[in-house]
Design a protein around this motif. Sequence first.
Motif, PDB file in Angstrom:
ATOM      1  N   HIS A  63     101.613 -19.486 -15.257  1.00 41.85           N
ATOM      2  CA  HIS A  63     100.695 -18.546 -15.038  1.00 41.85           C
ATOM      3  C   HIS A  63      99.368 -18.893 -14.652  1.00 41.85           C
ATOM      4  O   HIS A  63      98.785 -18.090 -13.837  1.00 41.85           O
ATOM      5  CB  HIS A  63     100.633 -17.571 -16.358  1.00 41.85           C
ATOM      6  CG  HIS A  63     101.722 -16.611 -16.340  1.00 41.85           C
ATOM      7  ND1 HIS A  63     103.154 -16.797 -16.550  1.00 41.85           N
ATOM      8  CD2 HIS A  63     101.588 -15.158 -16.333  1.00 41.85           C
ATOM      9  CE1 HIS A  63     103.541 -15.644 -16.676  1.00 41.85           C
ATOM     10  NE2 HIS A  63     102.899 -14.673 -16.422  1.00 41.85           N
ATOM     11  N   ILE A 108     107.944 -21.389 -12.636  1.00 41.64           N
ATOM     12  CA  ILE A 108     108.085 -20.201 -13.103  1.00 41.64           C
ATOM     13  C   ILE A 108     109.172 -20.052 -14.377  1.00 41.64           C
ATOM     14  O   ILE A 108     110.234 -20.407 -13.787  1.00 41.64           O
ATOM     15  CB  ILE A 108     108.114 -18.856 -11.882  1.00 41.64           C
ATOM     16  CG1 ILE A 108     106.932 -18.920 -11.069  1.00 41.64           C
ATOM     17  CG2 ILE A 108     107.959 -17.609 -12.898  1.00 41.64           C
ATOM     18  CD1 ILE A 108     107.110 -17.972  -9.939  1.00 41.64           C
ATOM     19  N   HIS A 110     111.077 -17.931 -15.352  1.00 43.88           N
ATOM     20  CA  HIS A 110     112.371 -17.251 -15.093  1.00 43.88           C
ATOM     21  C   HIS A 110     113.225 -17.848 -13.956  1.00 43.88           C
ATOM     22  O   HIS A 110     114.174 -17.509 -13.641  1.00 43.88           O
ATOM     23  CB  HIS A 110     112.050 -15.692 -14.728  1.00 43.88           C
ATOM     24  CG  HIS A 110     111.052 -15.097 -15.732  1.00 43.88           C
ATOM     25  ND1 HIS A 110     111.229 -15.235 -16.918  1.00 43.88           N
ATOM     26  CD2 HIS A 110     110.105 -14.524 -15.691  1.00 43.88           C
ATOM     27  CE1 HIS A 110     110.146 -14.599 -17.718  1.00 43.88           C
ATOM     28  NE2 HIS A 110     109.533 -14.254 -16.720  1.00 43.88           N
ATOM     29  N   ASP A 129     107.100 -12.430 -22.141  1.00 52.43           N
ATOM     30  CA  ASP A 129     106.896 -12.303 -20.766  1.00 52.43           C
ATOM     31  C   ASP A 129     107.729 -11.131 -20.138  1.00 52.43           C
ATOM     32  O   ASP A 129     108.972 -11.213 -20.653  1.00 52.43           O
ATOM     33  CB  ASP A 129     107.212 -13.216 -19.826  1.00 52.43           C
ATOM     34  CG  ASP A 129     106.472 -13.146 -18.325  1.00 52.43           C
ATOM     35  OD1 ASP A 129     105.293 -13.648 -17.993  1.00 52.43           O
ATOM     36  OD2 ASP A 129     107.284 -12.370 -17.550  1.00 52.43           O
ATOM     37  N   HIS A 131     109.127 -10.140 -17.539  1.00 52.72           N
ATOM     38  CA  HIS A 131     110.144 -10.414 -16.668  1.00 52.72           C
ATOM     39  C   HIS A 131     111.289 -11.079 -17.127  1.00 52.72           C
ATOM     40  O   HIS A 131     112.249 -11.653 -16.320  1.00 52.72           O
ATOM     41  CB  HIS A 131     109.673 -10.855 -15.277  1.00 52.72           C
ATOM     42  CG  HIS A 131     109.046  -9.788 -14.609  1.00 52.72           C
ATOM     43  ND1 HIS A 131     107.626  -9.336 -14.780  1.00 52.72           N
ATOM     44  CD2 HIS A 131     109.307  -8.517 -14.051  1.00 52.72           C
ATOM     45  CE1 HIS A 131     107.035  -8.481 -14.152  1.00 52.72           C
ATOM     46  NE2 HIS A 131     108.086  -7.823 -13.640  1.00 52.72           N
ATOM     47  N   SER A 346     106.535 -15.292  -6.720  1.00 57.33           N
ATOM     48  CA  SER A 346     106.834 -14.627  -7.922  1.00 57.33           C
ATOM     49  C   SER A 346     108.361 -15.001  -8.473  1.00 57.33           C
ATOM     50  O   SER A 346     109.463 -15.327  -7.509  1.00 57.33           O
ATOM     51  CB  SER A 346     106.626 -13.265  -7.760  1.00 57.33           C
ATOM     52  OG  SER A 346     107.731 -12.640  -7.463  1.00 57.33           O
ATOM     53  N   CYS A 347     108.647 -14.534  -9.718  1.00 51.61           N
ATOM     54  CA  CYS A 347     110.040 -14.834 -10.354  1.00 51.61           C
ATOM     55  C   CYS A 347     110.833 -13.811  -9.589  1.00 51.61           C
ATOM     56  O   CYS A 347     112.162 -13.790  -9.893  1.00 51.61           O
ATOM     57  CB  CYS A 347     109.930 -14.347 -11.877  1.00 51.61           C
ATOM     58  SG  CYS A 347     108.912 -13.112 -12.106  1.00 51.61           S
ATOM     59  N   CYS A 407     103.061 -19.007 -10.775  1.00 55.14           N
ATOM     60  CA  CYS A 407     103.119 -17.433 -10.642  1.00 55.14           C
ATOM     61  C   CYS A 407     102.081 -17.121  -9.423  1.00 55.14           C
ATOM     62  O   CYS A 407     102.017 -16.237  -8.612  1.00 55.14           O
ATOM     63  CB  CYS A 407     102.595 -16.830 -11.922  1.00 55.14           C
ATOM     64  SG  CYS A 407     103.644 -16.916 -13.180  1.00 55.14           S
ATOM     65  N   CYS A 410     100.855 -13.746  -7.576  1.00 52.08           N
ATOM     66  CA  CYS A 410     101.437 -12.372  -8.338  1.00 52.08           C
ATOM     67  C   CYS A 410     100.526 -11.623  -8.800  1.00 52.08           C
ATOM     68  O   CYS A 410     100.706 -10.496  -9.131  1.00 52.08           O
ATOM     69  CB  CYS A 410     102.701 -12.860  -9.010  1.00 52.08           C
ATOM     70  SG  CYS A 410     103.638 -11.813  -9.724  1.00 52.08           S
ATOM     71  N   PHE A 411      99.947 -12.413  -9.715  1.00 56.07           N
ATOM     72  CA  PHE A 411      98.774 -11.433 -10.457  1.00 56.07           C
ATOM     73  C   PHE A 411      97.396 -12.252 -10.479  1.00 56.07           C
ATOM     74  O   PHE A 411      97.287 -13.325 -10.283  1.00 56.07           O
ATOM     75  CB  PHE A 411      99.212 -11.301 -11.824  1.00 56.07           C
ATOM     76  CG  PHE A 411      99.097 -12.644 -12.922  1.00 56.07           C
ATOM     77  CD1 PHE A 411      99.258 -14.010 -12.420  1.00 56.07           C
ATOM     78  CD2 PHE A 411      98.084 -12.455 -13.749  1.00 56.07           C
ATOM     79  CE1 PHE A 411      99.314 -15.007 -13.454  1.00 56.07           C
ATOM     80  CE2 PHE A 411      98.141 -13.545 -14.646  1.00 56.07           C
ATOM     81  CZ  PHE A 411      98.415 -14.899 -14.623  1.00 56.07           C
ATOM     82  N   ASN A 429     106.461  -8.165  -7.920  1.00 52.94           N
ATOM     83  CA  ASN A 429     107.264  -7.085  -8.499  1.00 52.94           C
ATOM     84  C   ASN A 429     106.288  -5.985  -8.995  1.00 52.94           C
ATOM     85  O   ASN A 429     106.577  -5.009  -9.472  1.00 52.94           O
ATOM     86  CB  ASN A 429     107.897  -7.629  -9.722  1.00 52.94           C
ATOM     87  CG  ASN A 429     107.280  -8.457 -10.665  1.00 52.94           C
ATOM     88  OD1 ASN A 429     106.078  -8.179 -10.838  1.00 52.94           O
ATOM     89  ND2 ASN A 429     107.878  -9.618 -10.962  1.00 52.94           N
ATOM     90  N   ARG A 435      96.411  -5.987  -9.275  1.00 48.32           N
ATOM     91  CA  ARG A 435      97.115  -6.501  -9.755  1.00 48.32           C
ATOM     92  C   ARG A 435      96.915  -7.881  -9.061  1.00 48.32           C
ATOM     93  O   ARG A 435      97.028  -9.096  -9.727  1.00 48.32           O
ATOM     94  CB  ARG A 435      98.633  -5.935  -9.491  1.00 48.32           C
ATOM     95  CG  ARG A 435      99.880  -7.117  -9.601  1.00 48.32           C
ATOM     96  CD  ARG A 435      99.886  -7.464 -10.999  1.00 48.32           C
ATOM     97  NE  ARG A 435     101.185  -8.423 -11.197  1.00 48.32           N
ATOM     98  CZ  ARG A 435     101.604  -8.812 -12.601  1.00 48.32           C
ATOM     99  NH1 ARG A 435     101.061  -8.518 -13.665  1.00 48.32           N
ATOM    100  NH2 ARG A 435     102.781  -9.611 -12.621  1.00 48.32           N
TER     101      ARG A 435
HETATM  102  S1  SF4 Z   1     105.892 -11.386 -12.603  1.00 46.24           S
HETATM  103 FE1  SF4 Z   1     104.468 -12.849 -11.650  1.00 46.24          FE
HETATM  104  S2  SF4 Z   1     103.160 -13.344 -13.195  1.00 46.24           S
HETATM  105 FE2  SF4 Z   1     104.548 -12.553 -14.242  1.00 46.24          FE
HETATM  106  S3  SF4 Z   1     106.302 -14.263 -14.545  1.00 46.24           S
HETATM  107 FE3  SF4 Z   1     106.981 -13.452 -12.679  1.00 46.24          FE
HETATM  108  S4  SF4 Z   1     105.782 -14.564 -11.012  1.00 46.24           S
HETATM  109 FE4  SF4 Z   1     104.597 -14.960 -13.179  1.00 46.24          FE
END
Ligand code: SF4
Lengths: 468, 209
Positions: A63, A108, A110, A129, A131, A346-347, A407, A410-411, A429, A435
């Motif tokens: 992250h 990441i 996931h 988390d 996700h 991202s995941c 990540c 993504c954020f 996502n 974000r």
């Molecule tokens: S949504 Fe984005 S910040 Fe959250 S685990 Fe997935 S890649 Fe990382």
Amino acid sequence: MKYTLFDKVWNDHVVTQQDDGADLLHIDRIFLHERTGSAALASIEEGERKIKNPAHVFCTMDHIVDTFPGRTDQTTMPGGSEFIKVTRDLSLKGNITLFDLGDERQGISHVVSPEQGIALPGCTVICPDSHTCTLGGLGALATGVGSSECEHALVTETLRFSKPKQMRVVFAGQLKSGVSAKDMILHLIAAYSAAGGSGYAIEFAGPAVDSLTVEARLTLCNMAVEFSAFTGIIAPDDKVFEYLKGRPYAPSGESWQQAKEYWATLSTDDGAHFDQEIVIDCATISPTVTWGTSPQEAISIDGQVPPLVLEEGDARRSMEQSLAYMGLKPGQSIQGLPIQVAFIGSCTNSRLSDLRIAAAILKGRKVASGVRAICVPGSTQVKQTAEKEGLDQIFLNAGFEWRESGCSMCFYAGGEGFVSGERVITSTNRNFEGRQGPGCRSHLASPATVAASAINGAITDSRKMGAL
Amino acid sequence: MKKFVTHRGTAAPLLKINIDTDAIMPSREMKTVSKTGLGKSLFASWRFIDRGTDQEKLNPEFVLNQQEYSQASILLTGRNMGCGSSREFAVWALVDFGIRAIIAPSFGAIFFTNCIRNGLLPIVLDEQVIASLADYVALNPQANQLNIDLKTCHVIGPDGMTYPFELQSGFQVMLLEGLDAIDVTNKLGKEIDAFKTTDIQKRPWAYLN
Ligand code: SF4
């Protein structure tokens, strides 16, 4: 008694039932990351408690770490290094497996968890988390929890849950060409709202789901949380077994046979009860893009921003705020909207198959001038494999940045982010306000749509790109 | 954990749907691993203008910045409150700011549990009821306070009107008595070990060592 897939996995994990109907479930795998896992580890330390079964606990750095080539513990995010350091120290102390910076297994959580064979069909997996539901794509019962719940699972190997209601979402027919798992889930959320799955565990089923690759199933389940579901799950099949075979933490030898026999029982019995069933005709799904600041504010790529909700109230207020934030008006076409940034990562969509799809569009083309384009592979392993295939060169030649895994943007954590007012087409996502940077405007889409839009400098239907 | 038995306080209306945890506690404001001192970052993107610059100031439009709501300890919100990221920092920020209860038509599931674990009471009431409570409060926010009784699971609003709500009894007991969830589970050590003995026979492949 007829059981659903979800019933079967759930029931096999019930330690005890509580008077009020909640069940204490055994938790098979716990995955941590330096952002919120660090808080759980620190709290264990403070409370002088112990991790009960460190062999079942894994941790990654995803992250907060930077994704620039040559990154170190120093981060662009203020205070980020502290999270990294605390996580490293406490992982060592707790005797858990850490995929640290520089480790080939880093990435990441996931993405790494299936890749390493840590998440398995018929297992319960939690991670602090939201996700974590991604792993339902393998047939795991996986859900995101807060740091306190994570601490509870670390110390007791269990968690208390009330069994959610169950919904089956059947994707009937087959996807049209150029339409992906990302479009399926955005379509579902747009049709049934971001709260549509609230209180439910969702089984995704139907011919189109059967046809998806394992990686695409992970994408589909990834956004179950954007539908407010407890989790998403898909019955594991031969494709999943094939995918897992030989992975580092997957069972092997005799154990593999036993696992496969058990996994083969993990499907919904004919006639099992669902509290709700939704059927979506895949012929109606097109590449889908969000226009607003909730994932439910999504439309088909050839569609227009919908008219304002007529009725005064919360929904109208929220829509007005969304439109103002995004700088859009009802009736405006989404296609052709100029973008300043294209982001693949991202995941949700940063596995090898996603990069291949994007690369196929980018090959021999150039990103439009004035557009910043970035690709962040989901794991170090994805990155290395992509490099072996020469995908990195395709991205670089097209004008994309090619990053280390994490990540990333993504954020926005206070480090790298996009600029206020910038319009970003993104394979992530969440399109919430801020974000990806304060004031930045995110449009969620599939990797194909992101790649095509990067080339044209405007939101583009990848199906209209044609051959070179 | 802080107990919750009864509470009387000013309720602030934030009647937006899908308020996500990024909005409650922006990620960029989470600068240390610590749970404390986060209240100053609560709703930072909405509460402040030009946050983090020398131009930074409070946004006078935002409800919690208005004088009559500055002491609010209850939030009234739209549906799907606390959706999005699992970050418990969002709840820690609310608690640190002084919020004791949130009343919404529905909640994000992870957020709901995070609230309970931190002694913050999430209450589900009908959207219309929330709208009428908000109207009542708005007439005179400081005088028209709401009462919450967790023993009987009631919100007491205008002119003594009571609105019942439901909460799973396990959660209710935990909040009323301020119990620690880990301590409660640790009492079940025998059951957990017995489960594992059977499970390892049934699913040997699921165990790593
Ligand atoms: S949504 Fe984005 S910040 Fe959250 S685990 Fe997935 S890649 Fe990382």
